[in-house]
Design a protein around this motif. Structure first.
Motif: not given
Length: 513
Positions: A73-99
């Motif tokens: 969420l914080r990255y959106l405020a800095h206009g870093e949409l790609g980084l924000a999406h990457e972070s959300a994707v990796e969060r989902g991977i951690l919480m649903t698949r890897t750990a």
């Protein structure tokens, strides 16, 4: 013992193999979340891997986080949409698949007081809705991270009883990811890498590094060993510049205070407090499963030599206590602080400005000598950082490797959440060890001595200490207190348990248990 067990005997055998002159595909320098993530990524692709760490797994920045798995969420405020999406994707991977066993949903309350303007409320609301859009785009189900909503004052006080009721007109409630323990994630990554054949060697300090050779000193024997590789990757985080001149970092200090159980009645919901004069900075009160509450964090630039263990400045203590007290029914004082910790973020040097404004995007850099260095990034995105680093190593050294598979590779102990709820062990053990929890508990079932806590005021048992030495690579009492159990986050807790832990460690190392 299993193929994923790390212990002194395995360390001795694998170090001897490396010292004999064997050449491996990749040597990773650094045993934090990035380094262990790289070791797992490379080993799971079929590459031969050695990881060397000067101290212990998670000794540096990786154990000093807020224990959050951010959605970007914080990255959106800095206009870093790609980084924000990457972070959300990796969060989902951690919480649903890897750990799933090491992660949980953290309710986050944004209280609304007279000092919160309607414009600020609208801004936070818009941000939370954007964050939920990121969650949906990352395909993380709402059953894992529920949608945000507004709540009335009565519900806010029920969720966070320590809040001041005076002037409270309601709150915004959202959800983000949280780790049970950041150091435990690192240990799990290292053990999973070891199960694929990676050699994980702690207490081995790199004294010189090139693209194909690491010269290191064994902290146990004092001897020097040369480890040959087709590609070396420098993953030492904030210390990366000590091994190569190809990177320039601007370290940033993030301080946290540890409040003992009962200090602030928080339930399970965190409280986010806006920093005055800032539109996108918050201080967090983060309740932990053991009743402790972490209060953080700061974001201040650091200059000069990089300390092995950073200290929390007095100014940070006062800042955090003052801001938290502004929304609590009982003001906090220094007497309420049971412990503290600080971590250094390895931010890539930008064009100037505050460290808080520097991008958290990672970079994989090849120096003139072909040494690869990974810097920047966040704990949440460690897996993507590791993938990019191994991809670069494969290209640079021409290594034959399979495609990356870590996005769907469960760590040791992982299982879908419904299955974790059926594991025959206490919820506390399952949250720390996942499907391996019954094996830990079995030590106590065989001998009641091992089922007993190691000190007053803690649920950590003797069995967990023995497990740490036999399976998690703990080599001394500090490894257990500081990084396997986290008792040392409150120094008085660590001292109360030290004698018993030392006895168990010594006996385990000697094979007497």
């Amino acid at each position: 013992m299993t193929s994923g067990s790390l212990n002194a005997r395995r360390r001795e055998r694998e170090l001897a193999e490396l010292a004999s002159g064997e050449r491996v595909d990749i040597v990773v320098v650094g045993g934090g979340v990035t380094g262990t993530g790289i070791a797992l990524d490379a080993a799971s692709r079929g590459l031969s891997v050695a990881l060397v760490e000067a101290h212990d797994l998670a000794f540096g920045t990786s154990r000093w986080s807020s224990k959050l798995v951010h959605g970007g969420l914080r990255y959106l405020a800095h206009g870093e949409l790609g980084l924000a999406h990457e972070s959300a994707v990796e969060r989902g991977i951690l919480m649903t698949r890897t750990a799933p066993h090491l992660t949980r949903a953290m309710p986050q309350l944004f209280p609304l007081y007279p000092s919160t303007s309607r414009a600020q409320q609208a801004l936070v609301t818009a941000g939370l809705r954007a964050g939920d859009a990121l969650r949906r785009a990352a395909r993380t189900p709402s059953s894992v991270l529920p949608r945000p909503r507004a709540v009335p004052a009565a519900e806010a006080l029920a969720l966070a009883p320590g809040l001041s009721a005076h002037g409270l007109r309601g709150a915004l409630l959202a959800y983000d990811g949280a780790l049970v323990d950041d150091a435990r994630l690192v240990v799990s990554l290292a053990r999973t890498a070891a199960s694929f054949g990676a050699r994980i060697i702690t207490r081995l300090s790199a004294t010189s590094v090139s693209a194909d050779l690491v010269r290191a000193r064994d902290g146990l024997s004092g001897s020097t060993v040369d480890i040959h590789a087709r590609q070396v990757i420098n993953a030492t985080g904030v210390w990366a510049g000590t091994l190569t001149g190809a990177v320039r970092l601007r370290p940033s200090l993030g301080s946290h205070l540890v409040l003992a159980p009962g200090t602030v009645p928080m339930g399970t919901t965190s409280v986010n407090i806006g920093v005055p004069g800032e539109t996108n900075r918050f201080v967090f009160l983060l309740p932990q499963p053991d009743g402790r509450v972490y209060l953080g964090l700061t974001d201040e630039p650091v200059s000069g030599p990089i300390p092995a263990v950073p200290e929390v400045p007095v100014s940070d203590v006062d800042f955090l206590l003052s801001l938290a007290s502004s929304v609590l029914s009982r003001p906090l004082t220094r007497a309420d602080v049971a412990g503290s910790y600080a971590g250094l973020r390895p931010l890539v040097e930008g064009s100037g400005g505050r460290s808080a404004d520097l991008s958290r995007k990672h970079a994989v850099l090849a120096g003139p000598d072909r040494l690869l260095t990974v810097v920047g990034g966040k704990l949440t995105t460690y897996r993507r950082m590791a993938e990019d680093a191994v991809d670069a190593a494969v290209r640079l050294a021409g290594l034959p490797a399979s495609p990356c598979r870590t996005a769907r590779l469960p760590l040791l102990g992982a299982a879908p959440r419904p299955e974790l709820s059926l594991v025959d062990a206490s919820p506390r053990l399952v949250a720390r060890y996942g499907t391996e929890a019954p094996r830990v508990a079995a030590l106590g079932e065989l001998d009641a001595e091992f089922a007993a806590p190691v000190g007053p005021g803690t649920e950590i048992t003797a069995a967990e200490v023995v497990w740490a030495v036999r399976n998690e690579g703990a080599l001394d009492v500090e490894d257990v207190l500081e990084r396997r159990t986290r008792l040392a986050l409150i120094p008085s807790d660590a001292e109360a348990a030290r004698a018993r832990v030392a006895e168990l460690v010594d006996k385990s190392l000697a094979g007497l248990l």
